[in-house]
Write a protein that holds these residues in place. Structure first.
Motif, PDB file in Angstrom:
ATOM      1  N   VAL A  40      -8.843   7.287   7.895  1.00  0.00           N
ATOM      2  CA  VAL A  40      -7.495   6.801   8.206  1.00  0.00           C
ATOM      3  C   VAL A  40      -7.503   5.284   8.045  1.00  0.00           C
ATOM      4  O   VAL A  40      -8.284   4.588   8.707  1.00  0.00           O
ATOM      5  CB  VAL A  40      -7.070   7.169   9.640  1.00  0.00           C
ATOM      6  CG1 VAL A  40      -5.644   6.683   9.913  1.00  0.00           C
ATOM      7  CG2 VAL A  40      -7.170   8.675   9.858  1.00  0.00           C
ATOM      8  N   VAL A  41      -6.653   4.786   7.143  1.00  0.00           N
ATOM      9  CA  VAL A  41      -6.626   3.353   6.866  1.00  0.00           C
ATOM     10  C   VAL A  41      -5.407   2.707   7.500  1.00  0.00           C
ATOM     11  O   VAL A  41      -4.466   3.375   7.917  1.00  0.00           O
ATOM     12  CB  VAL A  41      -6.671   3.074   5.348  1.00  0.00           C
ATOM     13  CG1 VAL A  41      -7.950   3.614   4.744  1.00  0.00           C
ATOM     14  CG2 VAL A  41      -5.452   3.678   4.648  1.00  0.00           C
ATOM     15  N   THR A  42      -5.444   1.398   7.555  1.00  0.00           N
ATOM     16  CA  THR A  42      -4.371   0.626   8.140  1.00  0.00           C
ATOM     17  C   THR A  42      -3.951  -0.473   7.180  1.00  0.00           C
ATOM     18  O   THR A  42      -4.660  -0.782   6.218  1.00  0.00           O
ATOM     19  CB  THR A  42      -4.814   0.026   9.495  1.00  0.00           C
ATOM     20  OG1 THR A  42      -3.691  -0.606  10.133  1.00  0.00           O
ATOM     21  CG2 THR A  42      -5.929  -0.991   9.318  1.00  0.00           C
ATOM     22  N   GLY A  43      -2.803  -1.061   7.448  1.00  0.00           N
ATOM     23  CA  GLY A  43      -2.320  -2.168   6.634  1.00  0.00           C
ATOM     24  C   GLY A  43      -2.523  -3.491   7.347  1.00  0.00           C
ATOM     25  O   GLY A  43      -3.473  -3.671   8.109  1.00  0.00           O
ATOM     26  N   THR A  48      -5.903  -4.740   4.995  1.00  0.00           N
ATOM     27  CA  THR A  48      -5.897  -4.778   3.538  1.00  0.00           C
ATOM     28  C   THR A  48      -7.109  -5.528   3.010  1.00  0.00           C
ATOM     29  O   THR A  48      -7.678  -5.171   1.972  1.00  0.00           O
ATOM     30  CB  THR A  48      -4.591  -5.423   3.042  1.00  0.00           C
ATOM     31  OG1 THR A  48      -3.474  -4.691   3.574  1.00  0.00           O
ATOM     32  CG2 THR A  48      -4.519  -5.405   1.521  1.00  0.00           C
ATOM     33  N   LYS A  49      -7.533  -6.565   3.732  1.00  0.00           N
ATOM     34  CA  LYS A  49      -8.725  -7.316   3.317  1.00  0.00           C
ATOM     35  C   LYS A  49      -9.973  -6.438   3.364  1.00  0.00           C
ATOM     36  O   LYS A  49     -10.854  -6.531   2.491  1.00  0.00           O
ATOM     37  CB  LYS A  49      -8.893  -8.553   4.208  1.00  0.00           C
ATOM     38  CG  LYS A  49     -10.000  -9.484   3.770  1.00  0.00           C
ATOM     39  CD  LYS A  49     -10.042 -10.741   4.643  1.00  0.00           C
ATOM     40  CE  LYS A  49      -8.927 -11.700   4.299  1.00  0.00           C
ATOM     41  NZ  LYS A  49      -9.099 -13.021   4.967  1.00  0.00           N
ATOM     42  N   VAL A  50     -10.051  -5.556   4.353  1.00  0.00           N
ATOM     43  CA  VAL A  50     -11.186  -4.627   4.427  1.00  0.00           C
ATOM     44  C   VAL A  50     -11.173  -3.680   3.233  1.00  0.00           C
ATOM     45  O   VAL A  50     -12.214  -3.423   2.610  1.00  0.00           O
ATOM     46  CB  VAL A  50     -11.160  -3.839   5.748  1.00  0.00           C
ATOM     47  CG1 VAL A  50     -12.172  -2.691   5.718  1.00  0.00           C
ATOM     48  CG2 VAL A  50     -11.451  -4.760   6.928  1.00  0.00           C
ATOM     49  N   LEU A  51     -10.002  -3.166   2.877  1.00  0.00           N
ATOM     50  CA  LEU A  51      -9.916  -2.267   1.728  1.00  0.00           C
ATOM     51  C   LEU A  51     -10.327  -2.979   0.450  1.00  0.00           C
ATOM     52  O   LEU A  51     -11.047  -2.405  -0.387  1.00  0.00           O
ATOM     53  CB  LEU A  51      -8.496  -1.718   1.600  1.00  0.00           C
ATOM     54  CG  LEU A  51      -7.983  -0.885   2.788  1.00  0.00           C
ATOM     55  CD1 LEU A  51      -6.595  -0.356   2.480  1.00  0.00           C
ATOM     56  CD2 LEU A  51      -8.932   0.245   3.123  1.00  0.00           C
ATOM     57  N   GLY A  89       0.104  -1.486  -0.396  1.00  0.00           N
ATOM     58  CA  GLY A  89      -1.006  -2.426  -0.313  1.00  0.00           C
ATOM     59  C   GLY A  89      -2.354  -1.754  -0.480  1.00  0.00           C
ATOM     60  O   GLY A  89      -3.264  -2.313  -1.098  1.00  0.00           O
ATOM     61  N   ALA A  90      -2.492  -0.543   0.063  1.00  0.00           N
ATOM     62  CA  ALA A  90      -3.772   0.164  -0.038  1.00  0.00           C
ATOM     63  C   ALA A  90      -4.081   0.545  -1.481  1.00  0.00           C
ATOM     64  O   ALA A  90      -5.236   0.486  -1.919  1.00  0.00           O
ATOM     65  CB  ALA A  90      -3.746   1.410   0.840  1.00  0.00           C
ATOM     66  N   ALA A  92      -3.069  -1.081  -4.196  1.00  0.00           N
ATOM     67  CA  ALA A  92      -3.423  -2.290  -4.933  1.00  0.00           C
ATOM     68  C   ALA A  92      -4.805  -2.798  -4.546  1.00  0.00           C
ATOM     69  O   ALA A  92      -5.562  -3.283  -5.396  1.00  0.00           O
ATOM     70  CB  ALA A  92      -2.373  -3.369  -4.684  1.00  0.00           C
ATOM     71  N   ALA A  93      -5.153  -2.699  -3.252  1.00  0.00           N
ATOM     72  CA  ALA A  93      -6.424  -3.246  -2.774  1.00  0.00           C
ATOM     73  C   ALA A  93      -7.608  -2.343  -3.065  1.00  0.00           C
ATOM     74  O   ALA A  93      -8.717  -2.822  -3.314  1.00  0.00           O
ATOM     75  CB  ALA A  93      -6.341  -3.505  -1.269  1.00  0.00           C
ATOM     76  N   LEU A  94      -7.401  -1.010  -3.044  1.00  0.00           N
ATOM     77  CA  LEU A  94      -8.544  -0.101  -3.111  1.00  0.00           C
ATOM     78  C   LEU A  94      -8.316   1.131  -3.972  1.00  0.00           C
ATOM     79  O   LEU A  94      -9.095   1.399  -4.893  1.00  0.00           O
ATOM     80  CB  LEU A  94      -8.934   0.354  -1.697  1.00  0.00           C
ATOM     81  CG  LEU A  94     -10.067   1.383  -1.593  1.00  0.00           C
ATOM     82  CD1 LEU A  94     -11.376   0.816  -2.137  1.00  0.00           C
ATOM     83  CD2 LEU A  94     -10.235   1.853  -0.155  1.00  0.00           C
ATOM     84  N   LEU A  95      -7.291   1.895  -3.686  1.00  0.00           N
ATOM     85  CA  LEU A  95      -7.192   3.232  -4.266  1.00  0.00           C
ATOM     86  C   LEU A  95      -7.108   3.220  -5.780  1.00  0.00           C
ATOM     87  O   LEU A  95      -7.680   4.096  -6.445  1.00  0.00           O
ATOM     88  CB  LEU A  95      -5.992   3.973  -3.674  1.00  0.00           C
ATOM     89  CG  LEU A  95      -6.079   4.278  -2.171  1.00  0.00           C
ATOM     90  CD1 LEU A  95      -4.819   4.982  -1.708  1.00  0.00           C
ATOM     91  CD2 LEU A  95      -7.302   5.117  -1.852  1.00  0.00           C
ATOM     92  N   ASP A  96      -6.416   2.233  -6.348  1.00  0.00           N
ATOM     93  CA  ASP A  96      -6.300   2.176  -7.804  1.00  0.00           C
ATOM     94  C   ASP A  96      -7.637   1.872  -8.483  1.00  0.00           C
ATOM     95  O   ASP A  96      -7.788   2.095  -9.688  1.00  0.00           O
ATOM     96  CB  ASP A  96      -5.263   1.132  -8.223  1.00  0.00           C
ATOM     97  CG  ASP A  96      -3.841   1.565  -7.912  1.00  0.00           C
ATOM     98  OD1 ASP A  96      -3.641   2.754  -7.594  1.00  0.00           O
ATOM     99  OD2 ASP A  96      -2.925   0.719  -7.975  1.00  0.00           O
ATOM    100  N   ALA A  97      -8.602   1.378  -7.704  1.00  0.00           N
ATOM    101  CA  ALA A  97      -9.916   1.043  -8.265  1.00  0.00           C
ATOM    102  C   ALA A  97     -10.909   2.196  -8.163  1.00  0.00           C
ATOM    103  O   ALA A  97     -12.014   2.108  -8.709  1.00  0.00           O
ATOM    104  CB  ALA A  97     -10.485  -0.184  -7.550  1.00  0.00           C
ATOM    105  N   LEU A  98     -10.528   3.270  -7.485  1.00  0.00           N
ATOM    106  CA  LEU A  98     -11.452   4.359  -7.218  1.00  0.00           C
ATOM    107  C   LEU A  98     -11.091   5.606  -8.005  1.00  0.00           C
ATOM    108  O   LEU A  98      -9.932   5.826  -8.373  1.00  0.00           O
ATOM    109  CB  LEU A  98     -11.432   4.711  -5.727  1.00  0.00           C
ATOM    110  CG  LEU A  98     -11.816   3.620  -4.737  1.00  0.00           C
ATOM    111  CD1 LEU A  98     -11.676   4.161  -3.318  1.00  0.00           C
ATOM    112  CD2 LEU A  98     -13.222   3.107  -4.984  1.00  0.00           C
ATOM    113  N   ASP A  99     -12.101   6.449  -8.195  1.00  0.00           N
ATOM    114  CA  ASP A  99     -11.887   7.778  -8.764  1.00  0.00           C
ATOM    115  C   ASP A  99     -11.604   8.710  -7.599  1.00  0.00           C
ATOM    116  O   ASP A  99     -12.520   9.300  -7.013  1.00  0.00           O
ATOM    117  CB  ASP A  99     -13.117   8.226  -9.550  1.00  0.00           C
ATOM    118  CG  ASP A  99     -12.968   9.625 -10.135  1.00  0.00           C
ATOM    119  OD1 ASP A  99     -11.815  10.105 -10.226  1.00  0.00           O
ATOM    120  OD2 ASP A  99     -13.991  10.236 -10.479  1.00  0.00           O
ATOM    121  N   VAL A 100     -10.330   8.818  -7.210  1.00  0.00           N
ATOM    122  CA  VAL A 100      -9.947   9.640  -6.066  1.00  0.00           C
ATOM    123  C   VAL A 100      -9.227  10.889  -6.553  1.00  0.00           C
ATOM    124  O   VAL A 100      -8.673  10.932  -7.658  1.00  0.00           O
ATOM    125  CB  VAL A 100      -9.046   8.868  -5.085  1.00  0.00           C
ATOM    126  CG1 VAL A 100      -9.765   7.643  -4.533  1.00  0.00           C
ATOM    127  CG2 VAL A 100      -7.727   8.478  -5.728  1.00  0.00           C
TER     128      VAL A 100
END
Length: 262
Positions: A40-43, A48-51, A89-90, A92-100
């Motif tokens: 569970v992530v947060t904004g 966002t910096k953690v992501l 934000g999630a 842009a920060a993380l999910l687009d960079a991962l193979d999910v």
């Protein structure tokens, strides 16, 4: 509830890097043990910096991200892609960079979703999605707090920011959401814009294996200190953000400035 553990880092950047490393380790361990993980992530600024730090971590590929279910602790009730939304934000920060696996990215519906401009129906839809995931894993959790039981999957890590007045997710002090039952609640007239939001309840939060409170900046210091004093969760929601196994306050020196000297 368990006793929170406090970890202080010199700066917000170091806090984000340390939290990212913890996330990778915790998810990799969960996948090794269970074959999947729930995060569970947060904004907000530090969330966002953690992501982003996870995305930049050289160890990130230790996690098979296709086996991770992503959830949100709360969401602003805005249309898809709105910059106010936490999932925007999630991505842009993380999910687009991962193979999910996109089927495992559980976004909270907005007014452009199947229920239109009805936050109560959208909250009920998200609660049903959580309950379905709990059934699919065969290991659903029930919250143990005063807010009542919540049928949710077993969250391995649930990240939360904290507001200067002590709110977590979109549960504000002495608001109706602080007394909500079930797993998800629609929030209206939030004191922090935008006014309409959807949030996990205390029952859902307290069903997580681990809850991590992320705090950076001197403006969070009073809330962090008070959250560790045993104040009631309706008066200071961060005091009710506790995990079943562990509760971590991951904070920087500025946010720790009002803690008593050890």
């Amino acid at each position: 509830m368990n006793t929170p553990e406090v970890f202080v880092h010199a700066t917000g950047d170091l806090l984000a890097s340390a939290a990212a490393a913890r996330t990778v380790t915790r998810l990799a361990d969960a996948i090794a043990a269970e074959g999947h993980a729930h995060l569970v992530v947060t904004g907000g600024g530090i969330g966002t910096k953690v992501l982003a730090a996870i995305a930049a971590s050289p160890a990130r590929d230790a996690v098979d991200w296709r086996l991770v279910d992503f959830w949100w602790g709360d969401e602003r009730f805005e249309v898809t892609g709105d910059p106010e939304r936490n999932d925007t934000g999630a991505r842009a920060a993380l999910l687009d960079a991962l193979d999910v696996d996109q089927r495992r990215v559980h976004v909270v519906p907005g007014p452009d979703g199947p229920d239109g401009d009805d936050p109560d129906a959208a909250a009920a839809r998200y609660a049903a999605e959580l309950a379905a995931a709990a059934g699919n894993t065969g290991a659903g959790s029930k919250g143990t707090g005063d807010a009542g039981a919540a049928e949710v999957p077993v969250f391995d890590v649930l990240m939360l920011g904290i507001g200067p007045e002590g709110h977590v997710a979109s549960i504000f002090p002495e608001s109706p959401a602080a007394y909500a039952t079930g797993s998800v609640v629609a929030v209206r007239n939030s004191p922090k814009p935008p006014p309409t939001r959807i949030s996990l309840t205390f029952g859902a939060i307290q069903a997580a294996r681990e809850v991590w409170i992320l705090a950076s900046g001197a403006e969070k210091a009073d809330a962090v200190a008070e959250a560790l004093t045993g104040v009631s969760q309706d008066k200071l929601p961060a005091a009710g953000a506790r995990g079943r196994d562990r509760t971590l306050f991951l904070i920087d020196e500025a946010a720790a400035s009002k803690l008593p000297a050890s």
